[in-house]
Design a protein around this motif. Structure first.
Motif, PDB file in Angstrom:
ATOM      1  N   THR A 199       0.863  -1.178   0.000  1.00 11.64           N
ATOM      2  CA  THR A 199       0.000   0.000   0.000  1.00 11.64           C
ATOM      3  C   THR A 199       0.902   1.231   0.000  1.00 11.64           C
ATOM      4  O   THR A 199       2.128   1.115   0.064  1.00 11.64           O
ATOM      5  CB  THR A 199      -0.889   0.033   1.257  1.00 11.64           C
ATOM      6  OG1 THR A 199      -0.039   0.144   2.413  1.00 11.64           O
ATOM      7  CG2 THR A 199      -1.760  -1.207   1.373  1.00 11.64           C
ATOM      8  N   ALA A 200       0.309   2.399  -0.045  1.00 12.36           N
ATOM      9  CA  ALA A 200       1.095   3.632   0.045  1.00 12.36           C
ATOM     10  C   ALA A 200       1.859   3.681   1.369  1.00 12.36           C
ATOM     11  O   ALA A 200       3.003   4.132   1.423  1.00 12.36           O
ATOM     12  CB  ALA A 200       0.188   4.848  -0.106  1.00 12.36           C
ATOM     13  N   THR A 201       1.253   3.180   2.432  1.00  8.84           N
ATOM     14  CA  THR A 201       1.915   3.146   3.738  1.00  8.84           C
ATOM     15  C   THR A 201       3.117   2.210   3.703  1.00  8.84           C
ATOM     16  O   THR A 201       4.178   2.522   4.247  1.00  8.84           O
ATOM     17  CB  THR A 201       0.931   2.708   4.837  1.00  8.84           C
ATOM     18  OG1 THR A 201      -0.154   3.636   4.874  1.00  8.84           O
ATOM     19  CG2 THR A 201       1.597   2.642   6.195  1.00  8.84           C
ATOM     20  N   THR A 202       2.975   1.065   3.040  1.00 11.54           N
ATOM     21  CA  THR A 202       4.087   0.120   2.918  1.00 11.54           C
ATOM     22  C   THR A 202       5.252   0.772   2.186  1.00 11.54           C
ATOM     23  O   THR A 202       6.401   0.671   2.613  1.00 11.54           O
ATOM     24  CB  THR A 202       3.642  -1.144   2.161  1.00 11.54           C
ATOM     25  OG1 THR A 202       2.498  -1.709   2.805  1.00 11.54           O
ATOM     26  CG2 THR A 202       4.756  -2.178   2.109  1.00 11.54           C
ATOM     27  N   LEU A 203       4.969   1.470   1.089  1.00  8.96           N
ATOM     28  CA  LEU A 203       6.023   2.135   0.319  1.00  8.96           C
ATOM     29  C   LEU A 203       6.711   3.208   1.148  1.00  8.96           C
ATOM     30  O   LEU A 203       7.938   3.349   1.115  1.00  8.96           O
ATOM     31  CB  LEU A 203       5.442   2.732  -0.957  1.00  8.96           C
ATOM     32  CG  LEU A 203       4.907   1.720  -1.980  1.00  8.96           C
ATOM     33  CD1 LEU A 203       4.263   2.447  -3.147  1.00  8.96           C
ATOM     34  CD2 LEU A 203       6.003   0.784  -2.444  1.00  8.96           C
ATOM     35  N   ARG A 204       5.947   3.954   1.928  1.00  7.40           N
ATOM     36  CA  ARG A 204       6.533   4.983   2.782  1.00  7.40           C
ATOM     37  C   ARG A 204       7.427   4.349   3.838  1.00  7.40           C
ATOM     38  O   ARG A 204       8.530   4.823   4.111  1.00  7.40           O
ATOM     39  CB  ARG A 204       5.446   5.823   3.452  1.00  7.40           C
ATOM     40  CG  ARG A 204       6.003   6.924   4.358  1.00  7.40           C
ATOM     41  CD  ARG A 204       4.920   7.712   5.066  1.00  7.40           C
ATOM     42  NE  ARG A 204       3.887   6.904   5.685  1.00  7.40           N
ATOM     43  CZ  ARG A 204       4.018   6.272   6.861  1.00  7.40           C
ATOM     44  NH1 ARG A 204       5.126   6.353   7.538  1.00  7.40           N
ATOM     45  NH2 ARG A 204       3.012   5.575   7.352  1.00  7.40           N
ATOM     46  N   ARG A 205       6.968   3.259   4.433  1.00  7.76           N
ATOM     47  CA  ARG A 205       7.761   2.590   5.459  1.00  7.76           C
ATOM     48  C   ARG A 205       9.044   2.006   4.866  1.00  7.76           C
ATOM     49  O   ARG A 205      10.088   1.992   5.518  1.00  7.76           O
ATOM     50  CB  ARG A 205       6.935   1.495   6.138  1.00  7.76           C
ATOM     51  CG  ARG A 205       5.866   2.066   7.055  1.00  7.76           C
ATOM     52  CD  ARG A 205       4.984   0.986   7.635  1.00  7.76           C
ATOM     53  NE  ARG A 205       4.101   1.521   8.677  1.00  7.76           N
ATOM     54  CZ  ARG A 205       3.205   0.801   9.321  1.00  7.76           C
ATOM     55  NH1 ARG A 205       3.057  -0.491   9.045  1.00  7.76           N
ATOM     56  NH2 ARG A 205       2.441   1.346  10.247  1.00  7.76           N
ATOM     57  N   LEU A 206       8.974   1.522   3.622  1.00  7.73           N
ATOM     58  CA  LEU A 206      10.182   1.052   2.945  1.00  7.73           C
ATOM     59  C   LEU A 206      11.152   2.207   2.727  1.00  7.73           C
ATOM     60  O   LEU A 206      12.353   2.087   2.958  1.00  7.73           O
ATOM     61  CB  LEU A 206       9.832   0.399   1.603  1.00  7.73           C
ATOM     62  CG  LEU A 206       9.207  -0.992   1.674  1.00  7.73           C
ATOM     63  CD1 LEU A 206       8.636  -1.384   0.324  1.00  7.73           C
ATOM     64  CD2 LEU A 206      10.230  -2.008   2.132  1.00  7.73           C
ATOM     65  N   ASP A 207      10.637   3.343   2.274  1.00  9.02           N
ATOM     66  CA  ASP A 207      11.469   4.526   2.036  1.00  9.02           C
ATOM     67  C   ASP A 207      12.088   5.045   3.327  1.00  9.02           C
ATOM     68  O   ASP A 207      13.227   5.515   3.330  1.00  9.02           O
ATOM     69  CB  ASP A 207      10.666   5.644   1.372  1.00  9.02           C
ATOM     70  CG  ASP A 207      10.271   5.322  -0.057  1.00  9.02           C
ATOM     71  OD1 ASP A 207      10.895   4.419  -0.664  1.00  9.02           O
ATOM     72  OD2 ASP A 207       9.334   5.956  -0.567  1.00  9.02           O
ATOM     73  N   ASP A 208      11.356   4.957   4.431  1.00 11.86           N
ATOM     74  CA  ASP A 208      11.845   5.437   5.722  1.00 11.86           C
ATOM     75  C   ASP A 208      12.850   4.486   6.366  1.00 11.86           C
ATOM     76  O   ASP A 208      13.505   4.834   7.337  1.00 11.86           O
ATOM     77  CB  ASP A 208      10.690   5.653   6.705  1.00 11.86           C
ATOM     78  CG  ASP A 208       9.802   6.816   6.307  1.00 11.86           C
ATOM     79  OD1 ASP A 208      10.209   7.627   5.451  1.00 11.86           O
ATOM     80  OD2 ASP A 208       8.686   6.922   6.874  1.00 11.86           O
ATOM     81  N   GLY A 209      12.939   3.258   5.839  1.00 15.02           N
ATOM     82  CA  GLY A 209      13.853   2.277   6.410  1.00 15.02           C
ATOM     83  C   GLY A 209      13.264   1.483   7.548  1.00 15.02           C
ATOM     84  O   GLY A 209      13.978   0.743   8.223  1.00 15.02           O
ATOM     85  N   ASP A 210      11.955   1.618   7.788  1.00 16.62           N
ATOM     86  CA  ASP A 210      11.306   0.851   8.858  1.00 16.62           C
ATOM     87  C   ASP A 210      11.088  -0.601   8.440  1.00 16.62           C
ATOM     88  O   ASP A 210      11.045  -1.486   9.298  1.00 16.62           O
ATOM     89  CB  ASP A 210       9.953   1.480   9.207  1.00 16.62           C
ATOM     90  CG  ASP A 210      10.101   2.877   9.787  1.00 16.62           C
ATOM     91  OD1 ASP A 210      11.161   3.174  10.367  1.00 16.62           O
ATOM     92  OD2 ASP A 210       9.165   3.683   9.641  1.00 16.62           O
ATOM     93  N   PHE A 211      10.925  -0.834   7.161  1.00 11.41           N
ATOM     94  CA  PHE A 211      10.717  -2.158   6.585  1.00 11.41           C
ATOM     95  C   PHE A 211      11.876  -2.470   5.671  1.00 11.41           C
ATOM     96  O   PHE A 211      12.524  -1.572   5.132  1.00 11.41           O
ATOM     97  CB  PHE A 211       9.495  -2.173   5.657  1.00 11.41           C
ATOM     98  CG  PHE A 211       8.169  -2.386   6.283  1.00 11.41           C
ATOM     99  CD1 PHE A 211       7.998  -2.961   7.513  1.00 11.41           C
ATOM    100  CD2 PHE A 211       7.036  -2.027   5.587  1.00 11.41           C
ATOM    101  CE1 PHE A 211       6.747  -3.149   8.049  1.00 11.41           C
ATOM    102  CE2 PHE A 211       5.779  -2.209   6.103  1.00 11.41           C
ATOM    103  CZ  PHE A 211       5.633  -2.769   7.331  1.00 11.41           C
ATOM    104  N   GLU A 212      12.070  -3.756   5.428  1.00  8.31           N
ATOM    105  CA  GLU A 212      12.891  -4.187   4.303  1.00  8.31           C
ATOM    106  C   GLU A 212      12.219  -5.408   3.705  1.00  8.31           C
ATOM    107  O   GLU A 212      11.584  -6.191   4.417  1.00  8.31           O
ATOM    108  CB  GLU A 212      14.339  -4.472   4.697  1.00  8.31           C
ATOM    109  CG  GLU A 212      14.525  -5.667   5.566  1.00  8.31           C
ATOM    110  CD  GLU A 212      16.002  -5.933   5.850  1.00  8.31           C
ATOM    111  OE1 GLU A 212      16.321  -7.106   6.053  1.00  8.31           O
ATOM    112  OE2 GLU A 212      16.791  -4.988   5.870  1.00  8.31           O
ATOM    113  N   ILE A 213      12.301  -5.526   2.404  1.00  7.08           N
ATOM    114  CA  ILE A 213      11.718  -6.680   1.733  1.00  7.08           C
ATOM    115  C   ILE A 213      12.673  -7.850   1.927  1.00  7.08           C
ATOM    116  O   ILE A 213      13.880  -7.717   1.741  1.00  7.08           O
ATOM    117  CB  ILE A 213      11.490  -6.388   0.245  1.00  7.08           C
ATOM    118  CG1 ILE A 213      10.488  -5.261   0.093  1.00  7.08           C
ATOM    119  CG2 ILE A 213      11.026  -7.637  -0.482  1.00  7.08           C
ATOM    120  CD1 ILE A 213      10.238  -4.823  -1.323  1.00  7.08           C
TER     121      ILE A 213
END
Length: 94
Positions: free
Chosen positions: A75-89
């Motif tokens: 989702t847009a939230t997932t993409l933002r969290r990836l950009d922020d470095g909170d997530f990694e695939i």
């Protein structure tokens, strides 16, 4: 009315030197992170939350467990969290 502005300080050689990258620590093919294609909205991926980050999973209402691959619809939230470095695939086979 008098308008007062302050000039920005000029860059010094010392501050410019801080921006240079040391060639010995620059990314090389051996130590460069693997490039992962940016996921598309609606795609299913597995993500892991970074250590020390506490994020709520908007799909389930529970909190993500650090380091545990979790399926996530992009989702847009997932993409933002990836950009922020909170997530990694991550690879789901881990």
């Amino acid at each position: 009315m008098t308008r007062t502005t302050t000039a920005k300080p000029a860059r010094t050689a010392a501050s410019s030197a801080q921006l240079e990258v040391d060639a010995s620590t620059a990314a090389t093919p051996e130590n460069a992170p693997k490039a992962v294609a940016r996921p598309r909205l609606g795609e299913m991926v597995h993500v892991a939350v970074a250590e020390g980050v506490r994020l709520k999973n908007n799909e389930t209402g529970a909190f993500f467990v650090a380091g545990v691959p979790t399926p996530q619809t992009v989702t847009a939230t997932t993409l933002r969290r990836l950009d922020d470095g909170d997530f990694e695939i991550v690879d789901a086979s881990i």
